[in-house]
Enzyme design. Structure first.
Site, PDB file in Angstrom:
ATOM      1  N   HIS A  13       0.704  -1.151  -0.084  1.00 22.22           N
ATOM      2  CA  HIS A  13       0.085  -0.049   0.207  1.00 22.22           C
ATOM      3  C   HIS A  13       0.804   1.289  -0.083  1.00 22.22           C
ATOM      4  O   HIS A  13       1.625   1.478   0.955  1.00 22.22           O
ATOM      5  CB  HIS A  13      -0.935   0.044   1.197  1.00 22.22           C
ATOM      6  CG  HIS A  13      -1.976   1.230   1.218  1.00 22.22           C
ATOM      7  ND1 HIS A  13      -3.218   0.955   1.385  1.00 22.22           N
ATOM      8  CD2 HIS A  13      -1.624   2.427   1.008  1.00 22.22           C
ATOM      9  CE1 HIS A  13      -3.997   2.274   1.398  1.00 22.22           C
ATOM     10  NE2 HIS A  13      -2.923   3.194   1.158  1.00 22.22           N
ATOM     11  N   HIS A  15       1.761   5.529  -1.657  1.00 20.39           N
ATOM     12  CA  HIS A  15       1.272   6.675  -2.479  1.00 20.39           C
ATOM     13  C   HIS A  15       2.661   7.220  -3.335  1.00 20.39           C
ATOM     14  O   HIS A  15       3.455   7.592  -2.247  1.00 20.39           O
ATOM     15  CB  HIS A  15       0.604   7.581  -1.766  1.00 20.39           C
ATOM     16  CG  HIS A  15      -0.656   7.115  -0.908  1.00 20.39           C
ATOM     17  ND1 HIS A  15      -1.846   7.390  -1.800  1.00 20.39           N
ATOM     18  CD2 HIS A  15      -1.063   6.565  -0.051  1.00 20.39           C
ATOM     19  CE1 HIS A  15      -2.772   6.724  -0.907  1.00 20.39           C
ATOM     20  NE2 HIS A  15      -2.472   6.275  -0.016  1.00 20.39           N
ATOM     21  N   ARG A  17       2.206   9.627  -5.775  1.00 21.04           N
ATOM     22  CA  ARG A  17       1.959  10.882  -6.401  1.00 21.04           C
ATOM     23  C   ARG A  17       2.405  10.821  -7.904  1.00 21.04           C
ATOM     24  O   ARG A  17       2.596   9.719  -8.643  1.00 21.04           O
ATOM     25  CB  ARG A  17       2.615  12.039  -5.643  1.00 21.04           C
ATOM     26  CG  ARG A  17       2.429  12.012  -4.179  1.00 21.04           C
ATOM     27  CD  ARG A  17       1.175  12.072  -3.836  1.00 21.04           C
ATOM     28  NE  ARG A  17       0.798  12.102  -2.330  1.00 21.04           N
ATOM     29  CZ  ARG A  17      -0.052  11.770  -1.742  1.00 21.04           C
ATOM     30  NH1 ARG A  17      -1.355  10.951  -2.164  1.00 21.04           N
ATOM     31  NH2 ARG A  17      -0.314  11.666  -0.372  1.00 21.04           N
ATOM     32  N   LYS A  99      -9.309   0.009  -5.882  1.00 21.25           N
ATOM     33  CA  LYS A  99      -9.360   0.507  -4.695  1.00 21.25           C
ATOM     34  C   LYS A  99     -10.649   1.274  -4.260  1.00 21.25           C
ATOM     35  O   LYS A  99     -11.026   2.058  -5.219  1.00 21.25           O
ATOM     36  CB  LYS A  99      -8.343   1.406  -4.656  1.00 21.25           C
ATOM     37  CG  LYS A  99      -8.157   2.401  -3.137  1.00 21.25           C
ATOM     38  CD  LYS A  99      -7.818   1.570  -1.886  1.00 21.25           C
ATOM     39  CE  LYS A  99      -7.687   2.437  -0.661  1.00 21.25           C
ATOM     40  NZ  LYS A  99      -6.707   3.164  -0.358  1.00 21.25           N
ATOM     41  N   HIS A 136     -10.585   1.318   1.660  1.00 22.58           N
ATOM     42  CA  HIS A 136     -10.351   2.514   2.870  1.00 22.58           C
ATOM     43  C   HIS A 136     -11.544   2.272   3.762  1.00 22.58           C
ATOM     44  O   HIS A 136     -12.708   2.559   3.479  1.00 22.58           O
ATOM     45  CB  HIS A 136     -10.306   3.748   2.105  1.00 22.58           C
ATOM     46  CG  HIS A 136      -9.936   4.620   3.380  1.00 22.58           C
ATOM     47  ND1 HIS A 136      -8.696   5.438   3.380  1.00 22.58           N
ATOM     48  CD2 HIS A 136     -10.797   5.369   4.203  1.00 22.58           C
ATOM     49  CE1 HIS A 136      -8.855   6.223   4.468  1.00 22.58           C
ATOM     50  NE2 HIS A 136      -9.997   6.346   4.885  1.00 22.58           N
ATOM     51  N   HIS A 174      -4.655  -0.331   5.783  1.00 20.05           N
ATOM     52  CA  HIS A 174      -4.358   0.359   7.161  1.00 20.05           C
ATOM     53  C   HIS A 174      -5.290   0.079   8.288  1.00 20.05           C
ATOM     54  O   HIS A 174      -5.688   0.973   8.732  1.00 20.05           O
ATOM     55  CB  HIS A 174      -4.021   1.746   6.676  1.00 20.05           C
ATOM     56  CG  HIS A 174      -4.838   2.329   5.815  1.00 20.05           C
ATOM     57  ND1 HIS A 174      -6.214   2.383   5.969  1.00 20.05           N
ATOM     58  CD2 HIS A 174      -4.717   2.940   4.759  1.00 20.05           C
ATOM     59  CE1 HIS A 174      -6.732   3.185   5.118  1.00 20.05           C
ATOM     60  NE2 HIS A 174      -5.950   3.503   4.253  1.00 20.05           N
ATOM     61  N   LEU A 219      -5.129   9.301   7.804  1.00 23.59           N
ATOM     62  CA  LEU A 219      -6.217   8.657   7.977  1.00 23.59           C
ATOM     63  C   LEU A 219      -6.226   7.051   7.793  1.00 23.59           C
ATOM     64  O   LEU A 219      -5.698   6.919   6.531  1.00 23.59           O
ATOM     65  CB  LEU A 219      -7.340   9.515   7.077  1.00 23.59           C
ATOM     66  CG  LEU A 219      -8.019  10.839   7.739  1.00 23.59           C
ATOM     67  CD1 LEU A 219      -8.610  11.408   6.507  1.00 23.59           C
ATOM     68  CD2 LEU A 219      -8.555  10.598   8.916  1.00 23.59           C
ATOM     69  N   ASP A 247       1.610   2.539   3.569  1.00 22.29           N
ATOM     70  CA  ASP A 247       0.642   3.875   3.356  1.00 22.29           C
ATOM     71  C   ASP A 247       1.289   5.167   3.584  1.00 22.29           C
ATOM     72  O   ASP A 247       1.064   6.035   3.806  1.00 22.29           O
ATOM     73  CB  ASP A 247      -0.489   3.893   4.259  1.00 22.29           C
ATOM     74  CG  ASP A 247      -1.594   4.860   3.976  1.00 22.29           C
ATOM     75  OD1 ASP A 247      -1.739   5.222   2.647  1.00 22.29           O
ATOM     76  OD2 ASP A 247      -2.378   5.393   4.503  1.00 22.29           O
ATOM     77  N   HIS A 251       2.908  14.525   1.394  1.00 23.56           N
ATOM     78  CA  HIS A 251       2.397  15.960   1.004  1.00 23.56           C
ATOM     79  C   HIS A 251       3.602  16.866   1.387  1.00 23.56           C
ATOM     80  O   HIS A 251       4.339  16.883   2.379  1.00 23.56           O
ATOM     81  CB  HIS A 251       1.490  16.294   2.270  1.00 23.56           C
ATOM     82  CG  HIS A 251       0.139  15.393   1.925  1.00 23.56           C
ATOM     83  ND1 HIS A 251      -0.813  15.657   1.052  1.00 23.56           N
ATOM     84  CD2 HIS A 251      -0.154  14.050   2.700  1.00 23.56           C
ATOM     85  CE1 HIS A 251      -1.846  14.611   1.065  1.00 23.56           C
ATOM     86  NE2 HIS A 251      -1.302  13.813   2.154  1.00 23.56           N
TER      87      HIS A 251
END
Ligand code: DOR
Ligand code: ZN
Length: 347
Positions: A13, A15, A17, A99, A136, A174, A219, A247, A251
């Site tokens: 899992h 991210h 971008r 997802k 999620h 998660h 989250l 996860d 940012h």
């Protein structure tokens, strides 16, 4: 034990971008993990096979020379993802899951599912073809306490979903609660969960320790200590239903340190080392390899990796910030503090 060698792990899992941010963060993951399940919550989201193929090509182009890394792509479920797209996803061989974001649940989840009954045909096709649904697991009703949103989701959405589609492969991503762990344990072998390093290492106090800590906000939000203990017990139990998913969610610093800060912890810079810390603290380092390197591959029906990595027991200081995009930096978990295990460069 001053070092541990394990089969090269995978991140189930992640991210990554896009654009400059992708180029900045990918090396951290590719140094450690052989493969990663790449989340589709770009702007706009990756909802079609052709978009996933193009995103995959951009990821592969950003892999630093000398490292091998395979992105495992996902599609973003919407109210109108046609069942036929599932056929194409399965056929193309590069897409490994779909997802589910409940609409509005988190970062770039606006296009998510408003009502699962709109997805019946698509879910039935996934069940038939063996394409996993990654969930999620939080309800979005603002009237539900944020710390209860996972438990309420399990009762009101996940339990009925797994009843309606008993053979559907489902990963509760998660997982953060005892209720989530218990649900997964009580379900069939087709239901599994990922657990992040930050949820193994932090409870909800970490969001408020000494002041408001935006870099600990993610989250689902970390829960009480009893829940963290349930996650530790699950991850270190050797039960193959629980496997590694960082996860890691980068940012820009200014998007986190803001009046309304974004959710997500960046952990890829220490993506396996942080798990080693958590497993060591539980006296369960011997359970790390199954969790990090075997169980996810087995669940997804993919071969286990052949290479190995070595972690050395050695404290190192995490930089205060890391490059991200043009004028932006990101603040990694443990910025300015230390991590107790270091990755030795691969031979
Ligand atoms: O903390 C999170 N950040 N949770 C999510 O579900 C999404 C992720 C992101 O994309 O930033
Ligand atoms: Zn995520």
């Amino acid at each position: 034990m001053d070092s541990i060698t394990l089969t090269r792990p995978d991140d189930w899992h992640l991210h990554l971008r896009d654009g400059e941010a992708l180029k900045a963060v990918l090396p951290d993951t590719a140094r450690r993990f052989a493969r990663a399940i790449v989340m589709p919550n770009l702007k706009p989201p990756v909802t079609r096979v052709a978009e996933a193929a193009a995103y995959r090509a951009r990821i592969l182009a950003a892999v630093p020379p000398g490292l091998s890394f395979t992105p495992l792509m996902t599609l973003y479920l919407t109210d109108n993802l046609p069942a036929d797209e599932i056929d194409r996803a399965k056929e193309c061989g590069i897409i490994h899951a779909v997802k589910l974001y409940p609409a509005g649940a988190t970062t770039n989840a606006d296009a998510g599912v408003t009502d699962l009954t709109k997805c019946t045909k698509t879910l039935a096709r996934m069940e038939r073809l063996g394409l996993p649904l990654l969930v999620h697991g939080e309800v979005t009703d603002p009237a539900v306490d944020i710390f209860d949103r996972e438990a309420v989701f399990i009762d009101t959405v996940l339990a009925p979903l797994t009843k309606d589609f008993p053979a559907l492969k489902v990963v509760l991503e998660h997982v953060t609660t005892r209720e989530g762990v218990e649900f997964v344990k009580a379900s069939g072998a087709n239901v599994a969960a990922t657990i992040t390093a930050h949820h193994l290492l932090m409870n909800r106090n970490a969001i408020f320790s000494g002041g408001l800590r935006p870099h600990h906000y993610c989250l689902p939000v970390p829960k009480r200590e009893v829940h963290r203990q349930a996650l530790i017990a699950a991850a270190t139990s050797g039960n193959p239903k629980f496997f590694l998913g960082t996860d890691s969610a980068p940012h820009a610093r200014r998007a986190k340190e803001a009046a309304c800060g974004c959710a997500g912890c960046y952990t890829a810079h220490a993506g396996i080392e942080l798990y080693a810390e958590a497993f060591e603290a539980a006296g369960a380092l011997d359970a790390l390899e199954g969790y990090a390197s075997f169980f996810g591959a087995d669940f997804y029906g993919l071969p286990r990796n052949g290479e190995q990595i070595t972690l050395v027991r050695e404290r190192w200081r995490v930089p205060n910030e890391l490059p991200y995009a043009a004028d932006d930096v990101l603040v990694p978990l443990r910025a300015g503090e230390t991590v107790g295990w270091r990755l030795e460069d691969m031979q």
